[in-house]
Design a protein around this motif. Structure first.
Motif, mmCIF file in Angstrom:
data_model
loop_
_atom_site.group_PDB
_atom_site.id
_atom_site.type_symbol
_atom_site.label_atom_id
_atom_site.label_comp_id
_atom_site.label_asym_id
_atom_site.label_seq_id
_atom_site.Cartn_x
_atom_site.Cartn_y
_atom_site.Cartn_z
ATOM 1 N N LYS A 290 34.506 56.455 106.645
ATOM 2 C CA LYS A 290 35.732 56.687 105.949
ATOM 3 C C LYS A 290 36.400 55.406 105.661
ATOM 4 C CE LYS A 290 38.414 58.711 108.728
ATOM 5 N NZ LYS A 290 38.392 59.575 110.016
ATOM 6 N N LEU A 291 36.589 54.345 106.519
ATOM 7 C CA LEU A 291 37.306 53.108 106.481
ATOM 8 C C LEU A 291 36.623 52.078 105.527
ATOM 9 C CD1 LEU A 291 38.536 52.897 109.954
ATOM 10 C CD2 LEU A 291 39.824 52.910 108.192
ATOM 11 N N SER A 292 35.315 52.219 105.362
ATOM 12 C CA SER A 292 34.516 51.354 104.465
ATOM 13 C C SER A 292 34.671 51.796 103.061
ATOM 14 C CB SER A 292 33.383 51.219 104.836
ATOM 15 O OG SER A 292 32.494 52.341 104.704
ATOM 16 N N ASP A 293 35.323 52.979 102.887
ATOM 17 C CA ASP A 293 35.202 53.687 101.521
ATOM 18 C C ASP A 293 35.849 52.877 100.409
ATOM 19 O OD1 ASP A 293 34.050 55.751 100.670
ATOM 20 O OD2 ASP A 293 35.079 57.381 101.156
ATOM 21 N N ALA A 294 37.092 52.187 100.595
ATOM 22 C CA ALA A 294 37.814 51.526 99.751
ATOM 23 C C ALA A 294 37.706 50.078 99.839
ATOM 24 C CB ALA A 294 39.343 51.949 99.595
ATOM 25 N N VAL A 295 36.600 49.538 100.546
ATOM 26 C CA VAL A 295 36.565 48.007 100.831
ATOM 27 C C VAL A 295 35.506 47.486 99.732
ATOM 28 C CG1 VAL A 295 35.958 46.339 102.456
ATOM 29 C CG2 VAL A 295 37.238 48.657 102.953
ATOM 30 N N PRO A 296 35.613 46.653 98.918
ATOM 31 C CA PRO A 296 34.708 45.894 98.043
ATOM 32 C C PRO A 296 33.979 45.035 98.848
ATOM 33 C CG PRO A 296 36.973 45.191 97.639
ATOM 34 C CD PRO A 296 36.951 46.209 98.685
ATOM 35 N N ASN A 297 32.760 44.377 98.493
ATOM 36 C CA ASN A 297 32.036 43.660 99.063
ATOM 37 C C ASN A 297 32.503 42.087 98.482
ATOM 38 O OD1 ASN A 297 29.960 41.583 100.123
ATOM 39 N ND2 ASN A 297 28.479 43.276 99.952
ATOM 40 N N LEU A 298 32.974 41.278 99.518
ATOM 41 C CA LEU A 298 33.778 39.991 99.377
ATOM 42 C C LEU A 298 32.717 38.888 99.544
ATOM 43 C CD1 LEU A 298 37.213 40.353 100.568
ATOM 44 C CD2 LEU A 298 36.091 41.089 98.496
ATOM 45 N N ALA A 299 31.484 39.022 100.276
ATOM 46 C CA ALA A 299 30.797 37.968 100.531
ATOM 47 C C ALA A 299 29.302 37.889 99.880
ATOM 48 C CB ALA A 299 30.636 37.878 102.129
ATOM 49 N N ASN A 300 29.293 36.979 99.265
ATOM 50 C CA ASN A 300 27.694 36.737 98.611
ATOM 51 C C ASN A 300 26.968 36.165 99.598
ATOM 52 O OD1 ASN A 300 25.719 36.355 96.885
ATOM 53 N ND2 ASN A 300 26.654 35.276 95.405
ATOM 54 N N ILE A 301 26.700 36.861 100.612
ATOM 55 C CA ILE A 301 25.572 35.804 101.855
ATOM 56 C C ILE A 301 24.475 36.983 101.978
ATOM 57 C CG2 ILE A 301 25.866 35.037 104.067
ATOM 58 C CD1 ILE A 301 28.884 35.557 103.877
ATOM 59 N N GLU A 302 23.189 36.217 102.239
ATOM 60 C CA GLU A 302 22.280 37.097 102.616
ATOM 61 C C GLU A 302 22.643 38.016 103.728
ATOM 62 O OE1 GLU A 302 18.293 35.309 102.308
ATOM 63 O OE2 GLU A 302 19.223 33.407 102.452
ATOM 64 N N PRO A 303 21.985 39.036 104.140
ATOM 65 C CA PRO A 303 20.880 39.550 103.296
ATOM 66 C C PRO A 303 21.411 40.296 101.968
ATOM 67 C CG PRO A 303 21.291 41.156 105.185
ATOM 68 C CD PRO A 303 21.874 39.762 105.331
ATOM 69 N N SER A 304 22.676 40.733 102.127
ATOM 70 C CA SER A 304 23.290 41.681 100.911
ATOM 71 C C SER A 304 23.562 40.692 99.550
ATOM 72 C CB SER A 304 24.507 42.063 101.181
ATOM 73 O OG SER A 304 24.477 43.163 102.462
ATOM 74 N N GLY A 305 23.728 39.382 100.086
ATOM 75 C CA GLY A 305 23.761 38.369 98.701
ATOM 76 C C GLY A 305 23.039 37.214 98.429
ATOM 77 N N HIS A 306 23.288 36.248 98.231
ATOM 78 C CA HIS A 306 22.252 34.958 97.796
ATOM 79 C C HIS A 306 22.465 33.948 98.896
ATOM 80 C CE1 HIS A 306 20.824 37.264 94.520
ATOM 81 N NE2 HIS A 306 22.019 37.258 94.296
ATOM 82 N N PHE A 307 23.926 33.496 99.439
ATOM 83 C CA PHE A 307 23.883 32.334 100.028
ATOM 84 C C PHE A 307 23.831 32.430 101.512
ATOM 85 C CE2 PHE A 307 26.167 31.877 96.013
ATOM 86 C CZ PHE A 307 25.793 30.512 95.479
ATOM 87 N N ALA A 308 23.682 31.224 102.327
ATOM 88 C CA ALA A 308 23.629 31.115 103.809
ATOM 89 C C ALA A 308 25.090 30.737 104.296
ATOM 90 C CB ALA A 308 22.611 29.796 103.910
ATOM 91 N N MET A 309 24.890 30.924 105.604
ATOM 92 C CA MET A 309 26.002 30.787 106.236
ATOM 93 C C MET A 309 26.875 29.416 106.004
ATOM 94 S SD MET A 309 27.232 33.546 107.922
ATOM 95 C CE MET A 309 28.214 32.978 109.182
ATOM 96 N N GLU A 310 25.932 28.201 105.921
ATOM 97 C CA GLU A 310 26.259 27.023 105.666
ATOM 98 C C GLU A 310 27.439 26.960 104.442
ATOM 99 O OE1 GLU A 310 23.125 24.069 106.161
ATOM 100 O OE2 GLU A 310 24.345 22.681 105.282
ATOM 101 N N ASP A 311 26.866 27.808 103.440
ATOM 102 C CA ASP A 311 27.523 27.743 101.902
ATOM 103 C C ASP A 311 28.928 28.631 102.421
ATOM 104 O OD1 ASP A 311 25.276 26.542 100.484
ATOM 105 O OD2 ASP A 311 24.312 28.520 100.989
ATOM 106 N N TYR A 312 28.638 29.380 103.194
ATOM 107 C CA TYR A 312 29.942 30.516 103.456
ATOM 108 C C TYR A 312 31.111 29.673 104.103
ATOM 109 C CZ TYR A 312 32.191 34.585 105.959
ATOM 110 O OH TYR A 312 32.992 35.420 106.536
ATOM 111 N N TYR A 313 30.387 28.751 105.167
ATOM 112 C CA TYR A 313 31.330 27.700 105.859
ATOM 113 C C TYR A 313 32.272 26.774 104.860
ATOM 114 C CZ TYR A 313 32.217 23.674 108.554
ATOM 115 O OH TYR A 313 33.187 22.442 109.067
#
Ligand code: FES
Length: 569
Positions: A290-313
């Motif tokens: 229910k709660l994740s229904d209206a939530v877009p993905n904001l983070a382009n991080i592996e495994p769902s995206g491309h970048f690593a935690m270092e890039d995220y930092y």
């Protein structure tokens, strides 16, 4: 101060409590009534992801001393994901129990929890929640990036490299070279796997200082955070608020929204349910859908995206994401942290999304729902699908089942180069749930048959009562509850039965007549056997709840009073 009941006591009791502590070289001033801060350290050489916690503990101590407290470090059972058998998950509740009772039994006024690898964080959260003392968590921090042939590589690609090797497209030599390079520094997995997901969730739950999730394990910022955590623990000891006093349903709803915005690990579903129930909040799998229904993905991080935690930092980390979710009214900024500060006040100056690694709510990375819950006659209590890691075209799928009764049978089949199934097959792996494995192994994302890989197929629908690593991907229906070993419907599937998955209707169904299933159920019961093996494994099998209920022990699902134990002499 709770510790006064030990160290400010007169007579022989006080003498004994103080005298033995002095053997470490403490002065009388150390025991003058200042707050005693326990430091629960899950450092272990058997938990490579927590290797830097030895140094971080010293920095936490520095902070405690600077703020006028007395730090006392103690070891806790460490849970190394990569080495422990049968699974680290089987020991999460044992570690939580040990942490809870160590806190309760000893003279401390607050506790700093040092964690890193996947299960060490939920174990500490659950134990501290039940113990009820002021508690602050500090994560080990993610590893730095690793490279192969000049390109970044990560644990996410490990599964793909393995498939490439099995398909004959990567040599054994190259595979061995990557083995040596993959884990480039101290710290936990540098993607949005379970460790980074849990480290992010503790931020929004108010259990850690802002910035806990992203600072690399080896960075100066991680070390400063350790000192600041020590200082904050002294303040927390004076405020005397346990987790249950500030962490409420709003906080947990915020955590689910963040999990979804990050495309975080499905393991967090189990851990958050178990944690919530420790503080009396009846979170369910349906809350996640229910709660994740209206939530877009904001983070382009592996495994769902491309970048690593270092890039995220470098892009600002979880602080930027939380701030963005507050600004987008998806997260309630009035939720408080362990010092009573609101999320809005803590994260207001966290910076803005760079639209490359971290995205805004208005222009998100993806609009894909992160985690969905499916139910049906195959999973009456629910099962999880990580939509962001699945193949879109397989999310509406019907095909014939191929059933593996356990993980050994599955591995043997997959190791056979001649093993083959039709491409539309639904692979079913059962008896891998909490009781079945035991400990619910991360094997739901089973490899594909070599023959199928050779035909160019890269994903198939897989259904299991097991978990899946936070770094894994694929169209996997996991955490099927009730599990097969509890007599759940997964135990009734036979190879050739048709299974239908529909994300649209949130369903997973076994297309077999009820009368036939009843007959199979009756036959199955006559084969039930005594699984008693003694020791912790027997305790685990007897008391562990279904995955949909958090896989906690039924007798631990509550907070217990932090009342002072009796004198021991
Ligand atoms: Fe420890 Fe990934 S194996 S965090």
């Amino acid at each position: 101060m709770r510790s006064h009941d030990w160290f400010k006591r007169g007579g022989l009791h006080g003498f004994i409590y103080r005298s033995w502590v002095y053997n470490g070289g403490l002065t009388r001033e150390s025991l003058d009534g200042r707050p005693v801060i326990g430091i629960a350290n899950s450092w272990s050489e058997l938990t490579p992801c927590n290797r830097n916690l030895r140094q971080l503990a010293d920095l936490v101590k520095q902070g405690v001393i600077e703020a006028g407290g007395l730090p006392l470090e103690f070891p806790v059972m460490s849970l190394g994901e990569t080495l422990m058998r049968p699974t680290a998950m089987m020991f999460r509740n044992l570690s939580a129990m040990a942490i809870e009772e160590t806190i309760r039994a000893n003279p401390m006024d607050a506790v700093v929890l040092l964690t890193g690898c996947d299960k060490t964080t939920p174990a500490a959260m659950m134990g501290a929640a039940s113990a009820g003392l002021p508690s602050i968590l500090l994560s080990a921090g993610p590893m730095t990036k690793s490279f192969h042939n000049g390109a970044p590589i990560s644990v996410t690609q490990m599964w793909k490299f393995s498939e490439e090797r099995r398909a004959g497209r990567m040599s054994d030599e190259e595979f061995a070279e990557i083995e040596l390079k993959l884990n480039a520094s101290e710290g936990h997995c540098p993607i949005m796997g379970t460790a980074s997901t849990m480290a992010s969730l503790v931020e929004i739950l108010g259990l850690s200082l802002p910035g806990n999730a992203a600072a690399p394990a080896t960075s100066a910022e991680r070390r400063r955070l350790a000192v600041e955590t020590g200082k904050a623990a002294v303040l927390a000891a004076r405020s005397d608020e346990g987790i249950a006093s500030y962490c409420d349903r709003r906080s947990l709803q915020n955590a689910i929204v963040l999990l979804s915005a990050l495309g975080g690990s499905t393991n967090a579903v189990i851990h958050l349910i178990a944690f919530a129930r420790r503080i009396g909040i009846q979170l369910t799998v349906d809350d996640f859908d229910k709660l994740s229904d209206a939530v877009p993905n904001l983070a382009n991080i592996e495994p769902s995206g491309h970048f690593a935690m270092e890039d995220y930092y470098r892009a600002g980390g979880t602080s930027v994401v939380i701030n963005e979710l507050i600004k987008g009214s998806l997260v309630d900024g009035t939720s408080r942290n362990f010092l009573g500060h609101s999320l809005s006040s803590l994260y207001a100056s966290s910076g803005t999304p760079d639209q490359k690694v971290i995205f805004s709510v208005d222009q998100p990375y993806k609009n894909t729902k992160s985690i969905a819950v499916v139910r049906g006659n195959l999973a009456p209590m629910g099962a999880i699908v990580k939509v962001s890691a699945a193949s879109k075209e397989l999310l509406e799928h019907e095909g014939p089942a191929y059933v593996f009764d356990n993980v050994d049978v599955m591995r043997r089949a997959m190791a056979d180069p001649n093993f083959d199934v039709p491409d539309d097959t639904v692979l079913v792996l059962r008896n891998c749930g909490p009781k079945g494995y035991p400990g619910m192994a991360e094997v739901a994302n089973m490899p594909l048959p070599k023959k199928v890989l050779e035909r160019g197929v890269r994903d198939m629908v897989r259904v299991s009562d097991a978990r899946m690593s936070g770094s894994a991907f694929g169209t996997v229906v996991l955490h099927v509850s009730p599990e097969a070993s509890s007599g759940g419907p997964l135990s009734l599937v036979e190879t050739g039965d048709r299974i239908r998955l529909s994300l649209h209707s949130r369903s997973i169904d076994l297309l077999v007549d009820e009368a036939i299933l009843d007959k199979r159920r009756a036959e199955l019961q006559s084969f039930s056997s005594d699984r008693s093996v003694g020791g912790y494994r027997e305790l685990y099998a007897q008391f562990v709840n279904e995955a949909a209920d958090g896989a906690d022990f039924s007798f631990l699902v509550h907070q217990r009073p932090v009342s002072l134990p009796l004198d021991n002499h």
